[in-house]
Write a protein that holds these residues in place. Sequence first.
Motif, PDB file in Angstrom:
ATOM      1  N   GLY A   1      51.623  43.232  37.049  1.00  0.00           N
ATOM      2  CA  GLY A   1      51.712  42.850  35.638  1.00  0.00           C
ATOM      3  C   GLY A   1      51.343  41.388  35.443  1.00  0.00           C
ATOM      4  O   GLY A   1      50.583  41.040  34.532  1.00  0.00           O
ATOM      5  N   ALA A   2      51.861  40.530  36.328  1.00  0.00           N
ATOM      6  CA  ALA A   2      51.585  39.090  36.231  1.00  0.00           C
ATOM      7  C   ALA A   2      50.090  38.814  36.409  1.00  0.00           C
ATOM      8  O   ALA A   2      49.510  38.000  35.687  1.00  0.00           O
ATOM      9  N   VAL A   3      49.451  39.515  37.360  1.00  0.00           N
ATOM     10  CA  VAL A   3      48.026  39.302  37.621  1.00  0.00           C
ATOM     11  C   VAL A   3      47.176  39.787  36.448  1.00  0.00           C
ATOM     12  O   VAL A   3      46.288  39.072  35.983  1.00  0.00           O
ATOM     13  N   THR A   4      47.464  40.985  35.933  1.00  0.00           N
ATOM     14  CA  THR A   4      46.632  41.482  34.820  1.00  0.00           C
ATOM     15  C   THR A   4      46.824  40.620  33.571  1.00  0.00           C
ATOM     16  O   THR A   4      45.867  40.350  32.861  1.00  0.00           O
TER      17      THR A   4
ATOM     18  N   PHE B   1      40.283  49.336  31.174  1.00  0.00           N
ATOM     19  CA  PHE B   1      39.692  49.555  32.496  1.00  0.00           C
ATOM     20  C   PHE B   1      38.964  50.885  32.571  1.00  0.00           C
ATOM     21  O   PHE B   1      39.359  51.855  31.933  1.00  0.00           O
ATOM     22  N   GLU B   2      37.928  50.912  33.395  1.00  0.00           N
ATOM     23  CA  GLU B   2      37.349  52.178  33.829  1.00  0.00           C
ATOM     24  C   GLU B   2      38.032  52.486  35.147  1.00  0.00           C
ATOM     25  O   GLU B   2      38.280  51.583  35.947  1.00  0.00           O
TER      26      GLU B   2
ATOM     27  N   VAL C   1      36.841  46.432  31.721  1.00  0.00           N
ATOM     28  CA  VAL C   1      35.761  46.520  30.748  1.00  0.00           C
ATOM     29  C   VAL C   1      35.293  45.092  30.409  1.00  0.00           C
ATOM     30  O   VAL C   1      34.110  44.848  30.195  1.00  0.00           O
ATOM     31  N   GLU C   2      36.227  44.137  30.403  1.00  0.00           N
ATOM     32  CA  GLU C   2      35.910  42.750  30.050  1.00  0.00           C
ATOM     33  C   GLU C   2      35.083  42.029  31.126  1.00  0.00           C
ATOM     34  O   GLU C   2      34.492  40.999  30.858  1.00  0.00           O
TER      35      GLU C   2
ATOM     36  N   VAL D   1      42.734  46.588  42.268  1.00  0.00           N
ATOM     37  CA  VAL D   1      43.565  47.684  42.774  1.00  0.00           C
ATOM     38  C   VAL D   1      45.012  47.244  42.619  1.00  0.00           C
ATOM     39  O   VAL D   1      45.411  46.209  43.157  1.00  0.00           O
ATOM     40  N   LEU D   2      45.786  48.006  41.839  1.00  0.00           N
ATOM     41  CA  LEU D   2      47.188  47.661  41.584  1.00  0.00           C
ATOM     42  C   LEU D   2      48.068  48.784  42.097  1.00  0.00           C
ATOM     43  O   LEU D   2      47.856  49.941  41.763  1.00  0.00           O
TER      44      LEU D   2
END
Length: 183
Positions: free
Chosen positions: A122-125, A133-134, A149-150, A157-158
């Motif tokens: 969560g912190a990373v995203t 995301f695709e 997508v951005e 990979v989470l």
Amino acid sequence: SSGDKKAENREPGVVFAGSCSVATLAQIKDYQDRGGLSCRLDPIALLDGRQGREEILDFILSHPQKEVLVYSSDKAENVKEIQKLGRERVAELIEQTIGSVAAELVKRGYGRIVVAGGETSGAVTRALGFDAFEIGESVAPGVPIMIPVENRQVRLVLKSGNFGQEDFFARALKMTKGEKYNE
């Protein structure tokens, strides 16, 4: 061939592990046993300013040809010790540090980010600012490679703590390169 090398250098990879689950601890050990480079986030050093975002970035960037595992994961008894310092504060500091390191690495062209731990993911995203995301192929059941997508150059990979095989990090790093993983 040199062509393959270039592709690898263009998209360096990094693993962040913030989970203390049994599976993640085994995955960290597997990665280190394979000779993987790693850097431990020391919560006490973070709290008293002896370690921070800059030290961790310097370590990763000083090994540009290598994938680096950054982990704060620790055995339960050590975690209890640290929690006396204030569990929320420690967790928040670790997550902020990992998030800001991840964001800086993406700015510098790191294209493969593997994260273990729900809170850490969560912190990373959040730090990366990706929210659509695709979904690519699965590294483990329930753990796909995600393409923001951005920024379609990035492979994310989470996984939450107890997911994934023991060789999960090696597998995820190889698969995010677009290579087949053979045990």
